[in-house]
Design a protein around this motif. Structure first.
Motif, mmCIF file in Angstrom:
data_model
loop_
_atom_site.group_PDB
_atom_site.id
_atom_site.type_symbol
_atom_site.label_atom_id
_atom_site.label_comp_id
_atom_site.label_asym_id
_atom_site.label_seq_id
_atom_site.Cartn_x
_atom_site.Cartn_y
_atom_site.Cartn_z
ATOM 1 N N PRO A 127 0.821 -1.219 0.000
ATOM 2 C CA PRO A 127 0.000 0.000 0.000
ATOM 3 C C PRO A 127 0.856 1.270 0.000
ATOM 4 C CG PRO A 127 -0.861 -1.581 1.592
ATOM 5 C CD PRO A 127 0.457 -2.136 1.082
ATOM 6 N N TYR A 130 1.947 2.073 -3.538
ATOM 7 C CA TYR A 130 0.885 2.671 -4.352
ATOM 8 C C TYR A 130 0.700 4.143 -3.986
ATOM 9 C CZ TYR A 130 -0.433 -1.880 -6.187
ATOM 10 O OH TYR A 130 -0.420 -3.091 -6.843
ATOM 11 N N ARG A 131 0.736 4.466 -2.690
ATOM 12 C CA ARG A 131 0.580 5.868 -2.273
ATOM 13 C C ARG A 131 1.735 6.723 -2.785
ATOM 14 N NH1 ARG A 131 -1.719 3.402 2.323
ATOM 15 N NH2 ARG A 131 0.253 3.376 3.466
ATOM 16 N N ASP A 171 -1.536 -3.836 -9.256
ATOM 17 C CA ASP A 171 -2.973 -3.568 -9.300
ATOM 18 C C ASP A 171 -3.207 -2.155 -9.848
ATOM 19 O OD1 ASP A 171 -5.660 -3.034 -8.799
ATOM 20 O OD2 ASP A 171 -5.621 -3.935 -6.796
ATOM 21 N N GLY A 173 -5.926 -0.820 -10.884
ATOM 22 C CA GLY A 173 -7.117 -0.205 -10.283
ATOM 23 C C GLY A 173 -6.785 0.493 -8.975
ATOM 24 N N ARG A 174 -6.001 -0.161 -8.158
ATOM 25 C CA ARG A 174 -5.601 0.433 -6.876
ATOM 26 C C ARG A 174 -4.782 1.701 -7.106
ATOM 27 N NH1 ARG A 174 -3.524 -2.693 -1.588
ATOM 28 N NH2 ARG A 174 -3.541 -0.860 -0.250
ATOM 29 N N ARG A 177 -7.112 4.478 -8.101
ATOM 30 C CA ARG A 177 -7.888 4.953 -6.945
ATOM 31 C C ARG A 177 -7.038 5.879 -6.072
ATOM 32 N NH1 ARG A 177 -9.648 -0.312 -7.450
ATOM 33 N NH2 ARG A 177 -8.312 -1.095 -5.762
ATOM 34 N N GLU A 178 -5.763 5.528 -5.875
ATOM 35 C CA GLU A 178 -4.863 6.399 -5.100
ATOM 36 C C GLU A 178 -4.678 7.744 -5.803
ATOM 37 O OE1 GLU A 178 -3.550 6.130 -2.091
ATOM 38 O OE2 GLU A 178 -4.232 4.070 -1.730
#
Length: 187
Positions: A127, A130-131, A171, A173-174, A177-178
């Protein structure tokens, strides 16, 4: 590329000698997302930094002998904990995409920014990665308006016969979204 304003991203600058000037008048319009581990499948350690700075101790692991000849870099590397290491300023050309093509244009290094994620094709990214990736991409989109969401692609998209990264474990999509959260248009 700086912090994303949240204060949660640790950043460090390390200069790579593997860079040069972009062609005159070139517009930065693509972000290429990569995945890398050294040795393959192992996280942490100084090896990626050493690879990008031409200081890799080839005696430290048998695999390193096979990449001794490489002279590569990226604009940034995002470690598993989300920490960002900057190697090449975005206005300069990093040597990350190799033989590549995007929408009919070859030599993607000329017009792209390369961001490496410490990871493999088959293990989930974190996570924090991704951020940090979304924060870097948002900064680049603001600085270089030709970069749009559809111009953030994997290495596999620009070099499909040679590369698979960031792989099926990434991912998209993830990531989007971020990015939407940072833009303020996420639910």
């Amino acid at each position: 590329m700086r912090g994303n304003g949240t204060g949660c991203r640790s950043e460090q600058k390390i200069s790579s000698p593997n860079q040069d000037e972009r062609p005159e008048g070139e517009t930065i319009s693509v972000v290429v997302v990569h995945g890398i581990t050294l040795p393959p499948g192992q996280f942490g350690g100084p090896w990626i930094r050493q690879l990008f700075t031409n200081t890799l101790d080839c005696a430290a692991h048998p695999f390193f002998e096979s990449i001794r000849h490489l002279r590569v870099s990226a604009h940034a590397l995002i470690r598993r904990g989300g920490e960002v290491e900057h190697y090449v300023p975005p206005h300069r050309r990093a040597w990350h995409a190799g033989i590549s093509e995007f929408r009919g244009r070859s030599a993607c290094n000329d017009f792209s920014v390369g961001i490496e994620l410490e990871g493999t094709d088959d293990l989930p990214y974190t996570p924090e990665q991704y951020r940090s990736l979304a924060g870097l991409v948002m900064e680049l989109m603001v600085r270089y308006p030709a970069i749009t969401e559809d111009r953030v692609v994997g290495h596999s998209a620009v070099a499909p016969q040679r590369k698979t990264d960031p792989g099926p474990a990434f991912d998209w999509g993830r990531f989007y979204r971020e990015l939407a959260k940072l833009r303020g248009d996420a639910p």
